[in-house]
Design a protein around this motif. Structure first.
Motif, PDB file in Angstrom:
ATOM      1  N   VAL A   1      -0.118  28.202  34.765  1.00  0.00           N
ATOM      2  CA  VAL A   1      -0.604  26.831  34.938  1.00  0.00           C
ATOM      3  C   VAL A   1       0.187  26.076  36.005  1.00  0.00           C
ATOM      4  CG1 VAL A   1      -1.512  26.701  32.600  1.00  0.00           C
ATOM      5  CG2 VAL A   1       0.822  25.927  33.054  1.00  0.00           C
ATOM      6  N   GLU A   2       1.282  26.667  36.488  1.00  0.00           N
ATOM      7  CA  GLU A   2       2.048  26.043  37.563  1.00  0.00           C
ATOM      8  C   GLU A   2       1.513  26.437  38.941  1.00  0.00           C
ATOM      9  OE1 GLU A   2       4.423  23.794  37.097  1.00  0.00           O
ATOM     10  OE2 GLU A   2       4.105  23.965  34.931  1.00  0.00           O
ATOM     11  N   LYS A   3       0.553  27.353  38.963  1.00  0.00           N
ATOM     12  CA  LYS A   3      -0.024  27.820  40.226  1.00  0.00           C
ATOM     13  C   LYS A   3      -1.424  27.235  40.408  1.00  0.00           C
ATOM     14  CE  LYS A   3       2.510  32.188  39.779  1.00  0.00           C
ATOM     15  NZ  LYS A   3       2.386  33.658  39.631  1.00  0.00           N
ATOM     16  N   PRO A   4      -1.905  27.123  41.650  1.00  0.00           N
ATOM     17  CA  PRO A   4      -3.241  26.553  41.892  1.00  0.00           C
ATOM     18  C   PRO A   4      -4.354  27.430  41.320  1.00  0.00           C
ATOM     19  CG  PRO A   4      -1.920  26.535  43.899  1.00  0.00           C
ATOM     20  CD  PRO A   4      -1.172  27.373  42.922  1.00  0.00           C
ATOM     21  N   ASN A   5      -5.462  26.791  41.000  1.00  0.00           N
ATOM     22  CA  ASN A   5      -6.672  27.493  40.577  1.00  0.00           C
ATOM     23  C   ASN A   5      -7.415  27.936  41.828  1.00  0.00           C
ATOM     24  OD1 ASN A   5      -9.231  28.264  39.697  1.00  0.00           O
ATOM     25  ND2 ASN A   5      -9.396  26.629  38.179  1.00  0.00           N
ATOM     26  N   PRO A   6      -7.558  29.250  42.069  1.00  0.00           N
ATOM     27  CA  PRO A   6      -8.183  29.724  43.314  1.00  0.00           C
ATOM     28  C   PRO A   6      -9.633  29.283  43.479  1.00  0.00           C
ATOM     29  CG  PRO A   6      -7.903  31.527  41.741  1.00  0.00           C
ATOM     30  CD  PRO A   6      -7.130  30.369  41.210  1.00  0.00           C
ATOM     31  N   TYR A   7     -10.315  28.980  42.384  1.00  0.00           N
ATOM     32  CA  TYR A   7     -11.722  28.587  42.479  1.00  0.00           C
ATOM     33  C   TYR A   7     -11.888  27.125  42.910  1.00  0.00           C
ATOM     34  CZ  TYR A   7     -13.369  32.955  40.456  1.00  0.00           C
ATOM     35  OH  TYR A   7     -13.667  34.288  40.244  1.00  0.00           O
ATOM     36  N   ASN A   8     -10.799  26.410  43.062  1.00  0.00           N
ATOM     37  CA  ASN A   8     -10.882  25.034  43.566  1.00  0.00           C
ATOM     38  C   ASN A   8     -10.735  24.959  45.082  1.00  0.00           C
ATOM     39  OD1 ASN A   8     -11.393  23.512  41.229  1.00  0.00           O
ATOM     40  ND2 ASN A   8      -9.235  23.586  40.621  1.00  0.00           N
ATOM     41  N   LYS A   9     -10.731  26.106  45.737  1.00  0.00           N
ATOM     42  CA  LYS A   9     -10.627  26.120  47.193  1.00  0.00           C
ATOM     43  C   LYS A   9     -11.805  25.368  47.809  1.00  0.00           C
ATOM     44  CE  LYS A   9      -9.977  29.234  51.133  1.00  0.00           C
ATOM     45  NZ  LYS A   9      -9.864  30.646  51.580  1.00  0.00           N
ATOM     46  N   GLY A  10     -11.509  24.505  48.771  1.00  0.00           N
ATOM     47  CA  GLY A  10     -12.552  23.716  49.422  1.00  0.00           C
ATOM     48  C   GLY A  10     -12.883  22.427  48.701  1.00  0.00           C
ATOM     49  N   THR A  11     -12.153  22.112  47.613  1.00  0.00           N
ATOM     50  CA  THR A  11     -12.356  20.862  46.871  1.00  0.00           C
ATOM     51  C   THR A  11     -11.096  20.004  47.002  1.00  0.00           C
ATOM     52  OG1 THR A  11     -11.395  21.506  44.739  1.00  0.00           O
ATOM     53  CG2 THR A  11     -13.646  22.250  45.196  1.00  0.00           C
ATOM     54  N   PRO A  12     -11.140  18.743  46.598  1.00  0.00           N
ATOM     55  CA  PRO A  12      -9.927  17.910  46.627  1.00  0.00           C
ATOM     56  C   PRO A  12      -8.783  18.468  45.773  1.00  0.00           C
ATOM     57  CG  PRO A  12     -11.863  16.524  46.422  1.00  0.00           C
ATOM     58  CD  PRO A  12     -12.334  17.926  46.260  1.00  0.00           C
ATOM     59  N   LEU A  13      -9.103  19.400  44.864  1.00  0.00           N
ATOM     60  CA  LEU A  13      -8.072  19.981  44.004  1.00  0.00           C
ATOM     61  C   LEU A  13      -7.481  21.270  44.572  1.00  0.00           C
ATOM     62  CD1 LEU A  13      -9.669  19.454  40.451  1.00  0.00           C
ATOM     63  CD2 LEU A  13      -8.013  18.016  41.654  1.00  0.00           C
ATOM     64  N   GLU A  14      -7.860  21.616  45.793  1.00  0.00           N
ATOM     65  CA  GLU A  14      -7.303  22.825  46.402  1.00  0.00           C
ATOM     66  C   GLU A  14      -5.781  22.682  46.550  1.00  0.00           C
ATOM     67  OE1 GLU A  14      -7.661  25.533  50.514  1.00  0.00           O
ATOM     68  OE2 GLU A  14      -9.028  23.834  50.158  1.00  0.00           O
ATOM     69  N   GLY A  15      -5.067  23.696  46.113  1.00  0.00           N
ATOM     70  CA  GLY A  15      -3.615  23.691  46.224  1.00  0.00           C
ATOM     71  C   GLY A  15      -2.898  22.953  45.108  1.00  0.00           C
ATOM     72  N   VAL A  16      -3.647  22.265  44.245  1.00  0.00           N
ATOM     73  CA  VAL A  16      -3.053  21.537  43.116  1.00  0.00           C
ATOM     74  C   VAL A  16      -2.783  22.524  41.987  1.00  0.00           C
ATOM     75  CG1 VAL A  16      -3.411  19.714  41.402  1.00  0.00           C
ATOM     76  CG2 VAL A  16      -4.281  19.435  43.742  1.00  0.00           C
ATOM     77  N   ARG A  17      -1.587  22.431  41.375  1.00  0.00           N
ATOM     78  CA  ARG A  17      -1.298  23.362  40.290  1.00  0.00           C
ATOM     79  C   ARG A  17      -2.320  23.201  39.173  1.00  0.00           C
ATOM     80  NH1 ARG A  17       4.355  21.137  37.514  1.00  0.00           N
ATOM     81  NH2 ARG A  17       3.643  19.013  37.076  1.00  0.00           N
ATOM     82  N   TRP A  18      -2.598  24.313  38.530  1.00  0.00           N
ATOM     83  CA  TRP A  18      -3.721  24.401  37.598  1.00  0.00           C
ATOM     84  C   TRP A  18      -3.676  23.303  36.544  1.00  0.00           C
ATOM     85  CZ3 TRP A  18      -4.841  29.307  34.112  1.00  0.00           C
ATOM     86  CH2 TRP A  18      -6.159  29.250  33.650  1.00  0.00           C
TER      87      TRP A  18
ATOM     88  N   LEU B   1     -11.306  32.215  33.141  1.00  0.00           N
ATOM     89  CA  LEU B   1     -10.793  30.899  32.753  1.00  0.00           C
ATOM     90  C   LEU B   1     -10.588  30.011  33.974  1.00  0.00           C
ATOM     91  CD1 LEU B   1      -8.174  31.665  29.938  1.00  0.00           C
ATOM     92  CD2 LEU B   1     -10.402  30.556  29.689  1.00  0.00           C
ATOM     93  N   HIS B   2     -10.104  30.607  35.071  1.00  0.00           N
ATOM     94  CA  HIS B   2      -9.963  29.845  36.310  1.00  0.00           C
ATOM     95  C   HIS B   2     -11.316  29.267  36.736  1.00  0.00           C
ATOM     96  CE1 HIS B   2      -5.945  31.763  37.692  1.00  0.00           C
ATOM     97  NE2 HIS B   2      -5.756  30.489  37.422  1.00  0.00           N
ATOM     98  N   PHE B   3     -12.365  30.096  36.660  1.00  0.00           N
ATOM     99  CA  PHE B   3     -13.675  29.632  37.133  1.00  0.00           C
ATOM    100  C   PHE B   3     -14.229  28.516  36.262  1.00  0.00           C
ATOM    101  CE2 PHE B   3     -18.312  29.751  36.841  1.00  0.00           C
ATOM    102  CZ  PHE B   3     -18.617  29.381  38.147  1.00  0.00           C
ATOM    103  N   ILE B   4     -14.208  28.694  34.937  1.00  0.00           N
ATOM    104  CA  ILE B   4     -14.866  27.706  34.076  1.00  0.00           C
ATOM    105  C   ILE B   4     -14.111  26.378  34.042  1.00  0.00           C
ATOM    106  CG2 ILE B   4     -15.922  29.493  32.665  1.00  0.00           C
ATOM    107  CD1 ILE B   4     -13.886  28.949  30.499  1.00  0.00           C
ATOM    108  N   THR B   5     -12.841  26.371  34.472  1.00  0.00           N
ATOM    109  CA  THR B   5     -12.082  25.112  34.521  1.00  0.00           C
ATOM    110  C   THR B   5     -11.959  24.579  35.946  1.00  0.00           C
ATOM    111  OG1 THR B   5      -9.992  26.342  34.633  1.00  0.00           O
ATOM    112  CG2 THR B   5     -10.765  25.682  32.455  1.00  0.00           C
ATOM    113  N   SER B   6     -12.658  25.202  36.876  1.00  0.00           N
ATOM    114  CA  SER B   6     -12.688  24.685  38.246  1.00  0.00           C
ATOM    115  C   SER B   6     -13.690  23.549  38.348  1.00  0.00           C
ATOM    116  CB  SER B   6     -13.079  25.806  39.217  1.00  0.00           C
ATOM    117  OG  SER B   6     -14.431  26.193  39.004  1.00  0.00           O
ATOM    118  N   VAL B   7     -13.706  22.872  39.472  1.00  0.00           N
ATOM    119  CA  VAL B   7     -14.668  21.781  39.661  1.00  0.00           C
ATOM    120  C   VAL B   7     -16.087  22.309  39.543  1.00  0.00           C
ATOM    121  CG1 VAL B   7     -15.568  20.080  41.288  1.00  0.00           C
ATOM    122  CG2 VAL B   7     -13.094  20.434  41.108  1.00  0.00           C
TER     123      VAL B   7
END
Length: 546
Positions: free
Chosen positions: A123-140, A377-383
């Protein structure tokens, strides 16, 4: 005899044939030993069988499989009545699904450290499925509205994250607009507790000439608990703050238990007496026998037009608004507040609604496909994934950045105000059972607050001690479980070069451990010595003079 023998043989053949077909289906299903489908199978189990969430999960699975055709995802929906027993059996048998809905309501503190994967590093690492969104690079964990700061995902005693969440929930008043207008002349819901009482009087007049009288609220054990528990816990907010020695904006349940044993409060304090009287008042606006009914009965009562209102969670919103044969309105329930002339003196405010995210999902430690499980889990919690779930289920999103239309913003919880921390009803299984067993003395037509307390007060101390002993037992096991990582971190600090992240991790764990141990020893002392543990009065406590 020969005819009976032939019938018996035919029955045996049919039975063996059915068994063979069933075994073949099990062995050839995707992911099984004889299956030709070599895709990794990820199974997700939950108890949300209301209208909406299953459809939302199916929609997320469909989109995920388009992006990841090498994976197969299966949804396992189990009714809530049997979910806890089913899950424990599956976990012990080693056959549990890869993703498991689990929450503190199960009162099973032993399960997470034994069976779930801790995901603190993930959870300290970014969610890869948020790439291209305002949450890109934000820890999970920072992509969730509450930062996963909820007891269902972060277990304080273990100093670890064990789950992520899928939605945000709140409690709302749903009402039959047509029936409300017929009774009161207005199709709008009451906006204050005084207006709620006035509506109750109009309903009594309406019932006086009715062939089939109706109740004000659709009732069941579940809905009654929301109403009655809400009255008592809100009345007790000021009491909790006065006794809050740790300055946490109100006491946690375990600390309130200890303070009861120390003699710092009881159910005859003015705040809780007021709450009990209000519990009695609202209970008498539910149909007789509601304590023996499940929540489905309340839903049916409301759908049939036999009650103008129902208080329930937003998890029922999709079912109510899509299935009711009448227009369903939604409003925030008008709890008593300081402005109420009759009971307002004991109500602090404003009070915040719990804005923790919910639908907690944990990873089975024994999952054979952890990589694919975490990826799903990464996908279903992405934007993208959470937007799909929200649009298909109607359940509010847990992920930041998912847009909630204006017409559904009435469901959003208000985070502004003091938290409601202690229920003063249930401190564990024993006190909950006691409340349910004696509540009729309070809510029946012949019942009274005094009659209830006369019996309840005799049994409550032993029930509370039993619940507190159970909590200390689980806490002791949790502390033991976390001791090995603490020792390992301390040894690494000695053997390796200083690492700021490792040192920070150790300090945080040690701090949590120290606080937990302090609370544990205080609870053990209170159980053993009772009133002899401390002599601080509520007044001293509120002034910090201890």
């Amino acid at each position: 005899m020969a005819a009976k023998s032939r019938k018996f043989n035919v029955a045996i053949v049919v039975l063996l044939g059915a068994y063979a077909v069933a075994a073949l289906m099990v062995l050839t299903r995707p992911g099984a030993a004889l299956s030709g489908d070599e895709r990794a199978v990820v199974r997700i189990a939950h108890w949300q069988i209301e209208a909406g969430p299953r459809e939302g999960i199916d929609a997320m699975i469909k989109r995920y499989l388009e992006l990841n055709p090498h994976v197969r995802v299966e949804q396992v929906a189990v009714p809530g009545r049997i979910y806890k027993q089913w899950l424990r059996t599956q976990l012990i048998g080693g056959t549990a699904p890869d993703i498991i809905e689990f929450g503190r309501l199960f009162n099973a503190d032993d399960i997470p450290p034994r069976f779930f994967e801790q995901i603190s590093e993930l959870v300290e690492k970014p969610n890869p499925y948020n790439k291209g969104t305002p949450l890109e690079g934000v820890r999970w964990r920072d992509t969730f509205k509450d930062g996963l700061d909820t007891p269902d995902t972060y277990i304080e005693n273990l100093s670890n994250f064990y789950g992520v969440t899928l939605c945000t929930l709140s409690t709302r008043l749903f009402y039959n607009a047509d029936l409300m207008e017929e009774i009161s002349g207005s199709s709008e819901a009451p906006s204050s507790f005084a207006e709620l009482r006035a509506f109750s009087e109009k309903l009594a007049q309406h019932n006086a000439g009715a062939k089939h009288p109706i109740s004000m609220y659709a009732g069941s054990k579940f809905n009654g608990r929301i109403l009655m528990g809400g009255m008592l816990s809100r009345a007790g907010v000021g009491l909790g703050i006065s006794n809050d020695r740790l300055r946490e904006q109100g006491q946690q349940v375990r600390d309130a238990s200890v303070d009861y044993l120390r003699g710092n409060w009881d159910h005859r304090t003015p705040e809780l007496l007021t709450g009990l009287k209000l519990m009695q008042e609202v209970a008498r606006n539910l149909r007789p026998g509601f304590q023996q009914l499940e929540r489905d009965a309340a839903m049916q009562e409301f759908m049939r037009g036999q009650a103008p209102m129902i208080i329930t969670g937003t998890w029922d919103a999709t079912s109510l608004t899509s299935l009711a044969p009448f227009k369903v309105g939604v409003a925030v329930f008008p709890w008593p507040d300081r402005s109420d002339k009759e009971v307002g003196q004991h109500f602090w405010g404003p009070l915040a609604e719990k804005d923790n995210t919910s639908f907690p999902l944990c990873v089975n430690r024994m999952s054979p496909h952890k990589k694919e499980t975490i990826d799903f889990l990464h996908f279903i919690t992405s934007v993208e994934g959470n937007t799909i779930f929200f649009e298909k289920s109607g359940w509010l999103p847990a992920t930041r950045g998912v847009v909630v239309p204006e017409e559904q913003q009435v469901y959003l919880p208000s985070p502004v105000g003091l938290p409601v921390r202690t229920p003063y009803i249930e401190f564990g299984a024993e006190t909950a059972t006691l409340w349910q067993r004696q509540l009729y003395r309070l809510v029946s037509p012949q019942g009274s607050v005094e009659e209830f307390l006369e019996v309840f007060e005799k049994e409550f101390p032993d029930a509370l001690k039993s619940d507190l002993r159970n909590k200390t037992r689980h806490l002791t096991l949790s502390l033991r479980h976390d001791m090995q990582p603490l020792i390992a971190l301390a040894m690494l600090d000695r053997l390796l070069a200083p690492d700021p992240k490792r040192i920070h991790s150790r300090v945080v764990r040690e701090s949590s451990q120290n606080i937990a141990e302090t609370r544990l020893y205080e609870a053990l002392a209170a159980l053993e010595r009772g009133l002899d543990v401390g002599t601080a009065s509520r007044k001293d406590s509120s002034n910090g003079d201890e």
